[in-house]
Design an enzyme around this catalytic site. Structure first.
Site, mmCIF file in Angstrom:
data_model
loop_
_atom_site.group_PDB
_atom_site.id
_atom_site.type_symbol
_atom_site.label_atom_id
_atom_site.label_comp_id
_atom_site.label_asym_id
_atom_site.label_seq_id
_atom_site.Cartn_x
_atom_site.Cartn_y
_atom_site.Cartn_z
ATOM 1 C CD GLU A 215 -3.079 -0.842 0.244
ATOM 2 O OE1 GLU A 215 -3.071 0.206 -0.418
ATOM 3 O OE2 GLU A 215 -3.952 -1.712 0.124
ATOM 4 C CB SER B 48 -23.456 -27.978 56.566
ATOM 5 O OG SER B 48 -24.612 -28.704 56.906
#
Length: 745
Positions: A138, A398
């Site tokens: 590019e 518990s």
């Protein structure tokens, strides 16, 4: 004297001053006039004529040219102003991303318009091979030009003239960025000029790295994907940090025509474009031909993957807590989070269609949340997947028992090796029973906790005090929720209170930290300020509890003495719990139905504990050893304990060596209600009290006031103190005592 002048002018009749410029039409390249013959005579006759005329013309041309320049400049400046400022702020908007403690992506949120745009740093977040191909393809002079590359523009024009079509564009990356900032459909000379001007402005406002990063973030890749990072994740299923040559070439090719090269729609076009990029890179000597041939063999993906969505509940909470921040870092560990999410999903499927699983893992030292699984499947409606069950209020079963024992150890009236009775007992109207409806008789305290026996736990809670347990847990940063208008009672020791998995894990993390808790942290940006340690237990008591839990028999998939853990099952099989810790990490597991409905067969030991041990195995590390016993810890067998610690006794029950039993009030029972009126409505004049054991004389007290001694049969009639609660106490000759509280009505 007139004749000579006529002779001079006669060769050129009609010659006038207005026509004299025609004589100098033959100026050479230096602007000098050629003079010969009659022209010389004429110039001699009229000295200074041409010089004056030229100066006059120059004086007219120069101001006109200056005015033209000013007009052009002003027009250009006005045009520049009309363009307005660069829309950089809007272009910098990115999708909000949630990352883990190492910066790895957990989840991303699409922008308001549905686009996926993820920020990226070219230096650290993108593969160098991709950057090399991108700049070579590019804009090879990206680092040196000022926004426009005249050589590239000229090359592109020549290629069009020679080949008849566009071979390579002349736009720089900066010009492409300008086009992306202000998209236009038309491809005209004016549009190109606008890009050039905008590119120059961009270069003046941003450095090269900023330009490249912004381009990599907003370049189109088809559909609603923008930026190389979003494309790499959606198309390749990975971050763009490590890309193959074929993948790099593909990502370079897609932005050229993002819609016609979408791999999920036009994979063949995408492949052809990728191969063209490779061919051109070979032509320009960027890559070797053999490497290009190998890259072309690689197939192009044909499906688009969904964006990552790990830790969805944590991400949602972070979005609410942290406003307007593009990147939110959590304390989670991506690898552990992913592994535990898979574990929860697999186990939930095995347990049933309506059963959900939640898992929370916390680092002991820092209190940082390492993994949070709020549900097996975020989108499963049957399991209420979007409800975070780690923050849901549930009955703990518990799981609060270790803290009852911890307070008992802290108070010093019991030791892990002390003996305690597991037998039928009543506390007023409350008669606790064990889960299996059996009793174990006299057992060591250690075994009572490991077996999760209910009666010993309630007996210790009665001695410690339910209100004290509640306040201590709140002091440690836990929010307990009791039923409306109800005070803490003995039932809270067996699950009669509401608590979240997050708070339970924080409490157990306090045991691993030898008695101090730390508020959990999940958002990494939050500082440690305000996260001071909170007291839970003293060090010795916390270590004793952890040492007991370390010896709890593990499930079938576990190894003994590796993890200290506790299980719990709430009333009606609604919640199954298992919380455990080693020296490094604490993990909590909840199993049940999100709607609170009973799930028969869902028990902590068989449903949650196996998941807990599997979760520890998936951390990838062997369990770390627990801290060593703090200084001052009494480690001894029962026979070597001090006499008062060998066996647990309730309040008033003293140690005796002569076989005599301490006094115990047989009537009335503790917590009973006494009707002080007869059938005719008249009140009783006396209330009987009966005692067993004790050394005579035995003194009777009502609400702390002595009312005399019992008789030889250890009985006495006392006058009812009036409606309300009354505290009845007996004390024998050796100081042993017993107390009951009754309600007279």
């Amino acid at each position: 004297m007139s004749e000579p002048s006529q002779e001079i002018s006669s060769p050129c009749p009609g010659l006038s001053r207005a026509s004299t410029p025609l004589i100098s039409a033959g100026e050479d390249m230096d602007g000098r006039a050629e003079a010969s013959g009659s022209d010389a005579v004429l110039r001699t006759a009229m000295p200074g004529h041409d010089r004056t005329r030229g100066q006059s013309s120059a004086r007219k041309v120069i101001p006109a040219f200056a005015i033209l320049c000013v007009l052009v400049t002003a027009t250009f400046a006005a045009w520049l102003v009309s363009l307005g400022p660069l829309p950089l702020e809007k272009a910098r908007e990115i999708s909000t991303t949630i990352v883990d403690r190492n910066g790895k992506l957990l989840r991303a949120y699409a922008m308001a318009d549905g686009r996926w745009r993820l920020g990226v740093d070219a230096r650290t977040g993108v593969d160098p091979t991709y950057l090399k191909l991108l700049l070579a393809y590019e804009d090879r002079r990206f680092r040196s030009h000022a926004g426009v590359d005249p050589l590239a523009l000229g090359r592109a024009a020549i290629q069009v003239l020679i080949r008849g079509h566009i071979v390579s564009g002349g736009s720089t990356i900066t010009m492409q960025l300008a086009r992306l900032l202000e998209p236009r459909r038309e491809r005209t000379l004016y549009a190109k000029l606008r890009q050039i001007v905008r590119a120059i402005l961009i270069e003046r406002q941003m450095d090269k790295d900023e330009i490249l990063n912004l381009y990599l973030a907003i370049a189109p890749f088809g559909g609603n994907l923008e930026g190389v990072r979003a494309a790499s994740i959606a198309y390749l299923g990975k971050e763009p940090k490590r890309l193959s040559l074929a993948e790099s070439a593909l990502l370079v090719a897609l932005p050229q025509s993002p819609e016609t090269r979408r791999i999920d729609r036009y994979p063949d076009a995408a492949r052809a474009a990728r191969d063209r990029v490779l061919d051109r890179m070979v032509e320009e000597g960027v890559i070797a031909e053999d490497d290009a041939i190998s890259a072309k063999v690689s197939a192009v993906p044909r499906l688009r993957r969904p964006m990552p969505m790990l830790a969805p509940h944590s991400a949602d909470q972070a979005i609410v807590s942290v406003k307007a921040k593009p990147v939110i870092a959590l304390t989670l560990d991506l690898a552990l989070q992913k592994s535990l999410e898979a574990l929860a999903r697999d186990r939930a499927i095995a347990l049933g269609p309506n059963i959900s699983v939640a898992i929370l893992a916390v680092d002991n030292a820092s209190g940082d949340v390492l993994a949070r699984v709020g549900s097996p499947d975020y989108f499963d409606e049957r399991r209420a997947g979007q409800v975070d069950m780690t923050r849901a209020l549930r009955s703990p079963g518990s799981t609060l028992k270790p803290f009852i024992y911890g307070l008992a150890f802290e108070d010093g009236f019991v030791h892990p090796e002390s003996l305690i009775d597991d037998r039928p007992i009543r506390f007023g109207s409350y008669a606790p029973e064990n889960f299996d409806m059996t009793f174990q008789g006299t057992v060591p305290v250690r075994k009572a906790l490991q077996m999760s026996l209910n009666v010993p736990a309630v007996a210790l809670l009665d001695r410690v005090g339910a209100s004290r347990l509640s306040s201590r847990l709140k002091q440690a940063g836990t929010d307990l929720v009791l039923p409306k208008d109800e005070a803490p009672g003995l039932a809270m020791g067996l699950g009669g209170v509401g608590i979240t998995l997050q708070d339970l894990v924080q409490l157990y993390c306090g045991l691993a930290r030898l008695g101090n808790t730390r508020p959990l942290r999940e958002i990494a940006s939050l500082l440690d300020d305000g996260r001071d340690s909170l007291r839970l237990l003293d060090q010795v008591a916390a270590w004793q509890v952890g040492n007991i839990l370390l010896g709890t028999p593990p499930p079938e998939n576990g190894v003994r003495n590796r993890i200290a853990f506790k299980t719990g099952t709430s009333y009606g099989y609604r919640d199954a719990w298992s919380i455990g810790f080693d020296g490094r990490i604490t993990i909590g597991v909840w199993v049940g139905r999100p709607d609170g409905a009973p799930a028969p067969g869902i028990v902590g030991r068989t449903a949650a504990a196996p998941i807990l041990f599997d979760a520890f195995a998936r951390t990838g590390k062997l369990p770390a050893p627990l801290p060593k016993a703090p200084k001052g810890t009494l480690v001894a067998s029962n026979a070597k304990l001090p006499l008062p610690l060998r066996r647990y006794r309730s309040v008033g029950e003293l140690v005796r060596t002569d076989g005599e039993q301490p006094p115990r009030i047989q009537f009335p029972l503790n917590g009973s209600r006494i009707d002080a009126t007869g059938a005719d409505g008249a009140s009783f004049s006396a209330m009987p009290v009966k005692v067993a054991g004790g050394v005579l004389p035995i003194t009777m007290l009502v609400n702390g006031v002595s009312v005399g001694e019992l008789d030889g049969r250890r009985q006495r009639l006392i006058e009812p103190p009036g409606p309300g609660f009354a505290r009845l106490t007996v004390m024998d000759a050796k100081g042993a005592a017993d107390t009951v509280v009754v309600r007279i009505q």
